[in-house]
Write a protein that holds these residues in place. Structure first.
Motif, PDB file in Angstrom:
ATOM      1  N   ILE A  35       0.833  -1.207   0.000  1.00  0.00           N
ATOM      2  CA  ILE A  35       0.000   0.000   0.000  1.00  0.00           C
ATOM      3  C   ILE A  35       0.868   1.258   0.000  1.00  0.00           C
ATOM      4  N   ASN A  47      -0.418   4.787   0.780  1.00  0.00           N
ATOM      5  CA  ASN A  47      -1.558   5.646   1.129  1.00  0.00           C
ATOM      6  C   ASN A  47      -1.358   7.075   0.664  1.00  0.00           C
ATOM      7  N   ASP A  48      -0.166   7.578   0.885  1.00  0.00           N
ATOM      8  CA  ASP A  48       0.150   8.959   0.527  1.00  0.00           C
ATOM      9  C   ASP A  48       1.611   8.992   0.126  1.00  0.00           C
TER      10      ASP A  48
END
Length: 156
Positions: A105, A107-108
């Motif tokens: 992942i 996310n940002d």
């Protein structure tokens, strides 16, 4: 008239599922992921309309990011923006144990962190480790490079 034909042609291209005509690195970047998640021996991939990604490698192999990872000949995952979820075919070494990577992942991307979920823990790595596809070597060559004689068992 040619403008209308060009517009129709471009619209049709957007509707087609992505296949190996687009490099896997471009696909990953377009989905908010770094280009180097998969190794340099990707033979082909297929992405269906539901986001199910199947990546075929020339052979199973080992690579290094922050530690050693093992790629099966076929790696599958659900691809969404910023993530590969439900991964199958990717294993990472942690403290002398080989654990399946369940998801990756981002996310940002601004803090420069990528998250590897290995079930028992979440490992945060620098996204800079994944800018370029890693060289992938057969497990025997990787063991030899590290001065080890053992064979690795990745059976699940």
């Amino acid at each position: 008239m040619s403008t209308k034909i060009g517009f129709v042609f471009m619209a049709l291209l957007l509707l087609l599922p992505l296949t190996a005509t687009t490099p896997i690195q471009d696909l990953l970047r377009s989905r908010g992921l770094p280009a180097g998640i998969f190794p340099d021996n990707v033979k082909s991939y297929q992405l269906d309309r539901d986001g199910r990604l199947e990546v075929r490698l020339e052979s199973s192999c080992m690579a290094e990011f922050d530690g050693r990872v093992y790629f099966d000949r076929v790696v599958r995952a659900n691809l969404s923006y910023g993530g590969l979820v439900g991964l199958e075919g990717l294993t990472q070494e942690e403290l002398f144990l080989w654990l399946p990577v369940k998801c990756i992942i981002v996310n940002d991307p601004s803090p420069g962190i990528i998250l590897f979920d290995i079930g028992v823990a979440h490992k945060q790595l620098s996204i800079s480790l994944f800018e370029v596809p890693p060289s992938c070597m057969p497990q025997e060559i990787m063991a030899e490079k590290l001065g080890r004689k053992e064979k690795f068992d990745f059976q699940k």
